[in-house]
Design a protein around this motif. Structure first.
Motif, PDB file in Angstrom:
ATOM      1  N   PRO A  49       0.844  -1.203   0.000  1.00 59.66           N
ATOM      2  CA  PRO A  49       0.000   0.000   0.000  1.00 59.66           C
ATOM      3  C   PRO A  49       0.877   1.251   0.000  1.00 59.66           C
ATOM      4  CG  PRO A  49      -0.730  -1.584   1.663  1.00 59.66           C
ATOM      5  CD  PRO A  49       0.578  -2.084   1.143  1.00 59.66           C
ATOM      6  N   ARG A  50       0.523   2.220  -0.828  1.00 62.86           N
ATOM      7  CA  ARG A  50       1.346   3.425  -0.956  1.00 62.86           C
ATOM      8  C   ARG A  50       1.583   4.109   0.390  1.00 62.86           C
ATOM      9  NH1 ARG A  50       3.941   2.342  -5.232  1.00 62.86           N
ATOM     10  NH2 ARG A  50       3.268   0.304  -4.518  1.00 62.86           N
ATOM     11  N   ARG A  51       0.578   4.079   1.262  1.00 64.17           N
ATOM     12  CA  ARG A  51       0.693   4.779   2.533  1.00 64.17           C
ATOM     13  C   ARG A  51       1.788   4.191   3.420  1.00 64.17           C
ATOM     14  NH1 ARG A  51      -1.653   1.656   6.381  1.00 64.17           N
ATOM     15  NH2 ARG A  51      -2.963  -0.057   5.626  1.00 64.17           N
ATOM     16  N   LEU A  52       2.145   2.909   3.180  1.00 65.94           N
ATOM     17  CA  LEU A  52       3.154   2.255   4.006  1.00 65.94           C
ATOM     18  C   LEU A  52       4.577   2.423   3.475  1.00 65.94           C
ATOM     19  CD1 LEU A  52       1.457  -1.144   5.001  1.00 65.94           C
ATOM     20  CD2 LEU A  52       1.729   0.928   6.376  1.00 65.94           C
ATOM     21  N   LEU A  53       4.709   2.853   2.230  1.00 67.56           N
ATOM     22  CA  LEU A  53       6.036   2.898   1.617  1.00 67.56           C
ATOM     23  C   LEU A  53       7.044   3.763   2.392  1.00 67.56           C
ATOM     24  CD1 LEU A  53       5.488   2.890  -2.244  1.00 67.56           C
ATOM     25  CD2 LEU A  53       6.677   1.194  -0.851  1.00 67.56           C
ATOM     26  N   PRO A 108       8.525   9.223  12.897  1.00 71.03           N
ATOM     27  CA  PRO A 108       7.071   9.170  12.734  1.00 71.03           C
ATOM     28  C   PRO A 108       6.529   7.734  12.675  1.00 71.03           C
ATOM     29  CG  PRO A 108       8.055  10.722  11.182  1.00 71.03           C
ATOM     30  CD  PRO A 108       9.179   9.946  11.778  1.00 71.03           C
ATOM     31  N   SER A 109       7.314   6.818  12.113  1.00 70.45           N
ATOM     32  CA  SER A 109       6.886   5.421  12.038  1.00 70.45           C
ATOM     33  C   SER A 109       6.819   4.809  13.433  1.00 70.45           C
ATOM     34  CB  SER A 109       7.852   4.605  11.164  1.00 70.45           C
ATOM     35  OG  SER A 109       7.963   5.161   9.881  1.00 70.45           O
ATOM     36  N   ILE A 110       7.811   5.109  14.250  1.00 66.63           N
ATOM     37  CA  ILE A 110       7.829   4.616  15.630  1.00 66.63           C
ATOM     38  C   ILE A 110       6.606   5.099  16.387  1.00 66.63           C
ATOM     39  CG2 ILE A 110       9.031   4.871  17.833  1.00 66.63           C
ATOM     40  CD1 ILE A 110      11.669   4.821  16.210  1.00 66.63           C
ATOM     41  N   ARG A 111       6.275   6.386  16.211  1.00 68.06           N
ATOM     42  CA  ARG A 111       5.108   6.945  16.909  1.00 68.06           C
ATOM     43  C   ARG A 111       3.806   6.381  16.351  1.00 68.06           C
ATOM     44  NH1 ARG A 111       8.149  11.762  16.196  1.00 68.06           N
ATOM     45  NH2 ARG A 111       6.776  12.346  14.460  1.00 68.06           N
TER      46      ARG A 111
END
Length: 306
Positions: A49-53, A108-111
């Motif tokens: 999914p694009r949002r996860l890239l 941001p990924s960690i949060r």
């Protein structure tokens, strides 16, 4: 040290002060790093999914840097000093003060996905272990190494898929350990060239493959039997982890299956050359990767239709 990483280290390493980049700059850096270093990533990213890239790019950048700090800096004490610095950069990230571009992108990924620090620290531990452990006596010792070198990556993927729990982590560990072992058996010659041997000494002894044979890179019936045994072990782990595909969100099931099928395909390539990895390194060509992707997508489509 590879010239490309020399440049990265000179720009973003501990010996040259720099200002922390903006999030946009950091994410662009991680995206370039992922697509310029990892040829399989462009295939896998077609399905994500694009949002996860951006989150996958950030985790890849963290892993790429840790790997290169361990393997591309001459090893030994120099690598350990740099890996200690990388630990400190990770700690700063979790304290809300990310500095390195990989950490700025990772924050941001960690949060967002509530990722604990342990998987990241475990990965660094594996690269530190590489600096002082070059041989393994038993298969359980190899598995323990995989616990740090490979399994944390699967945990991070589960966090990004918002699917982390103990049952899925166990299945993910089987897949990731299988992938690590497939890489070991694919790269027996390459690893020996840099002084590392992941073939357990007790297995070599059991099959009658002597140290002198190993150092001579000698292909013999004993080596064929040894490699067949190790490949079968890795294959069993992939099949053990296969139920994970149905236990993650539908939007990432094809990605998980692709990694499993890719690992199995490498093992099949090893078997197809009669386990003689001394003579050639078995790899998947572009056409084979495309065919693998096509089969996975076709299976996904059939599952939806039926």
């Amino acid at each position: 040290m590879h010239d490309a990483f020399t440049q990265h280290l000179a720009r973003w390493g501990p010996e040259r002060p720099y200002a922390a980049p903006s999030l946009e700059t950091a994410q662009a850096y991680c995206r370039r790093l992922a697509h310029s270093h990892y040829e399989n990533f462009s295939v896998a990213s077609l399905l994500l999914p694009r949002r996860l890239l951006p989150h996958f790019h950030a985790i890849y950048a963290f892993c790429r840097w840790a790997d290169d700090l361990g393997d591309e800096t001459g090893g030994g004490d120099r690598a350990l000093v740099l890996l200690k610095w990388w630990r400190q950069e990770l700690a700063l990230c979790y304290e809300g003060q990310p500095h390195h571009p990989a950490m700025v992108a990772l924050a941001p990924s960690i949060r967002r996905f509530h990722i604990p620090p342990q998987p990241f620290f475990d990965l660094i531990r594996a690269f530190e272990q590489d600096q002082h452990v070059k041989r393994y006596l038993t298969y359980p010792q190899v598995l323990d190494y995989c616990r740090y070198s490979a399994n944390p990556v699967g945990h991070l993927v589960l966090y990004l898929c918002e699917s982390f729990d103990s049952p899925r982590a166990v299945l993910s560990d089987a897949v990731c350990t299988g992938l690590q072992l497939a890489n070991f058996w694919q790269d027996v010659r390459r690893d020996l060239d840099i002084g590392r041997v992941y073939l357990p000494a007790e297995d070599m002894q059991h099959f009658g493959y002597a140290e002198a044979d190993l150092q001579a890179r000698r292909f013999a019936p004993a080596f064929r039997d040894l490699m067949c045994f190790e490949v079968d072990r890795a294959r069993a782990l992939f099949h053990q982890g296969m139920p994970l595909i149905k236990m993650v969100p539908a939007e990432v099931q094809a990605d998980i299956e692709l990694f499993i099928r890719g690992g199995l395909a490498i093992l099949d390539k090893i078997a197809a050359i009669d386990y003689n990895v001394w003579q050639q390194r078995p790899v998947l060509g572009k056409c084979e990767k495309a065919a693998l992707l096509g089969r996975v997508l076709w299976k996904r489509l059939q599952d939806r239709l039926w």
